[in-house]
Design an enzyme around this catalytic site. Structure first.
Site, mmCIF file in Angstrom:
data_model
loop_
_atom_site.group_PDB
_atom_site.id
_atom_site.type_symbol
_atom_site.label_atom_id
_atom_site.label_comp_id
_atom_site.label_asym_id
_atom_site.label_seq_id
_atom_site.Cartn_x
_atom_site.Cartn_y
_atom_site.Cartn_z
ATOM 1 N N ASN A 251 0.820 -1.208 0.000
ATOM 2 C CA ASN A 251 0.000 0.000 0.000
ATOM 3 C C ASN A 251 0.866 1.277 0.000
ATOM 4 O O ASN A 251 1.550 1.588 0.977
ATOM 5 C CB ASN A 251 -0.902 -0.049 1.249
ATOM 6 C CG ASN A 251 -1.877 1.089 1.303
ATOM 7 O OD1 ASN A 251 -1.550 2.219 0.952
ATOM 8 N ND2 ASN A 251 -3.086 0.792 1.756
ATOM 9 N N LYS B 272 0.121 3.952 2.798
ATOM 10 C CA LYS B 272 0.672 3.602 4.114
ATOM 11 C C LYS B 272 2.177 3.854 4.137
ATOM 12 O O LYS B 272 2.718 4.367 5.118
ATOM 13 C CB LYS B 272 0.417 2.116 4.414
ATOM 14 C CG LYS B 272 -0.964 1.794 4.944
ATOM 15 C CD LYS B 272 -0.980 0.355 5.450
ATOM 16 C CE LYS B 272 -2.323 -0.107 5.924
ATOM 17 N NZ LYS B 272 -2.320 -1.529 6.326
ATOM 18 N N ASP C 175 -1.289 -5.260 11.339
ATOM 19 C CA ASP C 175 -2.606 -5.832 11.078
ATOM 20 C C ASP C 175 -3.607 -5.098 11.961
ATOM 21 O O ASP C 175 -3.297 -4.751 13.101
ATOM 22 C CB ASP C 175 -2.622 -7.333 11.369
ATOM 23 C CG ASP C 175 -3.781 -8.019 10.658
ATOM 24 O OD1 ASP C 175 -3.920 -7.836 9.439
ATOM 25 O OD2 ASP C 175 -4.563 -8.723 11.321
ATOM 26 N N THR C 176 -4.787 -4.831 11.403
ATOM 27 C CA THR C 176 -5.795 -4.046 12.122
ATOM 28 C C THR C 176 -7.130 -4.759 12.083
ATOM 29 O O THR C 176 -7.451 -5.426 11.091
ATOM 30 C CB THR C 176 -5.946 -2.659 11.455
ATOM 31 O OG1 THR C 176 -4.713 -1.965 11.565
ATOM 32 C CG2 THR C 176 -7.031 -1.826 12.118
ATOM 33 N N PHE D 91 -11.251 5.580 5.064
ATOM 34 C CA PHE D 91 -11.495 4.325 4.356
ATOM 35 C C PHE D 91 -12.094 3.319 5.328
ATOM 36 O O PHE D 91 -12.278 3.602 6.511
ATOM 37 C CB PHE D 91 -10.180 3.794 3.763
ATOM 38 C CG PHE D 91 -9.177 3.387 4.805
ATOM 39 C CD1 PHE D 91 -8.408 4.333 5.459
ATOM 40 C CD2 PHE D 91 -9.024 2.048 5.160
ATOM 41 C CE1 PHE D 91 -7.508 3.957 6.446
ATOM 42 C CE2 PHE D 91 -8.118 1.669 6.144
ATOM 43 C CZ PHE D 91 -7.362 2.624 6.784
ATOM 44 N N TYR E 269 -14.067 1.142 7.712
ATOM 45 C CA TYR E 269 -15.237 1.343 8.559
ATOM 46 C C TYR E 269 -15.322 2.778 9.104
ATOM 47 O O TYR E 269 -16.155 3.065 9.969
ATOM 48 C CB TYR E 269 -15.191 0.362 9.746
ATOM 49 C CG TYR E 269 -15.222 -1.105 9.344
ATOM 50 C CD1 TYR E 269 -16.439 -1.779 9.209
ATOM 51 C CD2 TYR E 269 -14.056 -1.817 9.094
ATOM 52 C CE1 TYR E 269 -16.479 -3.118 8.852
ATOM 53 C CE2 TYR E 269 -14.082 -3.158 8.735
ATOM 54 C CZ TYR E 269 -15.295 -3.798 8.612
ATOM 55 O OH TYR E 269 -15.334 -5.120 8.258
ATOM 56 N N LYS F 217 -7.513 12.582 12.563
ATOM 57 C CA LYS F 217 -7.619 11.137 12.815
ATOM 58 C C LYS F 217 -6.299 10.609 13.381
ATOM 59 O O LYS F 217 -6.290 9.776 14.283
ATOM 60 C CB LYS F 217 -8.004 10.404 11.524
ATOM 61 C CG LYS F 217 -8.187 8.897 11.722
ATOM 62 C CD LYS F 217 -8.544 8.160 10.443
ATOM 63 C CE LYS F 217 -8.381 6.649 10.639
ATOM 64 N NZ LYS F 217 -8.558 5.864 9.430
ATOM 65 N N HIS G 272 -5.867 4.240 16.393
ATOM 66 C CA HIS G 272 -5.212 2.998 16.785
ATOM 67 C C HIS G 272 -3.869 2.823 16.068
ATOM 68 O O HIS G 272 -2.863 2.525 16.682
ATOM 69 C CB HIS G 272 -6.163 1.855 16.429
ATOM 70 C CG HIS G 272 -6.816 2.035 15.087
ATOM 71 N ND1 HIS G 272 -7.716 3.060 14.844
ATOM 72 C CD2 HIS G 272 -6.652 1.423 13.900
ATOM 73 C CE1 HIS G 272 -8.085 3.035 13.584
ATOM 74 N NE2 HIS G 272 -7.457 2.052 12.982
ATOM 75 N N ARG G 273 -3.869 3.062 14.731
ATOM 76 C CA ARG G 273 -2.636 2.849 13.958
ATOM 77 C C ARG G 273 -1.561 3.854 14.387
ATOM 78 O O ARG G 273 -0.393 3.506 14.551
ATOM 79 C CB ARG G 273 -2.908 2.994 12.461
ATOM 80 C CG ARG G 273 -1.778 2.425 11.598
ATOM 81 C CD ARG G 273 -2.077 2.418 10.103
ATOM 82 N NE ARG G 273 -3.340 3.008 9.772
ATOM 83 C CZ ARG G 273 -4.482 2.324 9.693
ATOM 84 N NH1 ARG G 273 -4.491 1.029 9.837
ATOM 85 N NH2 ARG G 273 -5.607 2.947 9.444
#
Ligand code: IMP
Length: 190
Positions: free
Chosen positions: A9, A12, A68-69, A148, A150, A171, A176-177
């Site tokens: 990606n 990212k 991983d999320t 993107f 949810y 954001k 979380h990320r």
């Protein structure tokens, strides 16, 4: 120092490159000639991050980190969790996943949920995990068109906007990320 981020990606990559100390030469999977899909067969988010990092370390020999999320919804016993990307099927459609979530949550009062990101780092023959979570609620309908996944149905705790109504920098303050990344960056900066 070469370090692989186990992703294809480009967004990212760009995001993370800007945050890492300058002595780290960040490489993507494409940069090291890894064009295959890395199997994500674990039944936990941690497990999949570890699988991806180890796959690259063992097959390509590079130091590496992988993320991983998942979205864990309390009333759904933690679902979609590790299956968040393919909740509505192998097509991995953000729209279909979100619509399925809204259907599953119909008439459910407990809307509590959290995003969780795990980053697994394999560096100098040592493995470290960095975890970031963001608590919030699942709305009854989608709002906003940024972000993107949810984002349009997730409202972080203490806020009145969904992630999809926030700018990227808003954001990134609370996601979380971003939290997992801060752990990684502070470790790499030492
Ligand atoms: P991945 O581990 O980054 O591939 O994400 C797994 C699933 O969670 C995918 O369906 C993503 O769309 C979703 N997802 C990951 N991060 C976020 C986020 O920050 N907001 C909304 N959905 C996300």
């Amino acid at each position: 120092m070469d370090l692989v981020f186990a992703t294809h990606n480009k967004n990212k990559m760009k995001e993370i490159k800007a945050l890492l100390p300058h002595y780290i030469n960040l490489l993507s999977l494409d940069d090291i000639g890894c064009n295959e899909e890395i199997p994500e067969t674990s039944d936990t988010i941690e497990g999949n991050a570890v699988l991806k990092a180890e796959y690259v370390k063992h097959r390509y020999g590079y130091d590496v980190f992988a993320d991983d999320t998942g979205l864990e919804v309390e009333a759904l016993a933690g679902a979609p969790g590790v299956f968040s990307a393919r909740y509505a099927g192998e097509a991995k459609s953000d729209q279909a996943n979100m619509q399925k979530l809204l259907r599953e949550m119909k008439n459910i009062n407990n809307r509590s949920a959290r995003f969780k990101t795990v980053i697994a780092l394999n560096l100098n023959d040592q493995q470290n995990l960095f975890v970031g979570t963001c608590q919030g609620t699942i709305l009854e309908e989608a709002r906003g068109n940024q972000g993107f996944g949810y984002d349009p149905v997730f409202q972080p705790e203490g806020h009145t906007k969904t992630f999809a109504e926030m700018s990227l920098s808003e954001k990134s303050e609370l996601s979380h990320r971003a939290k997992a990344l801060r752990g990684l960056i502070s470790y790499l900066s030492k």
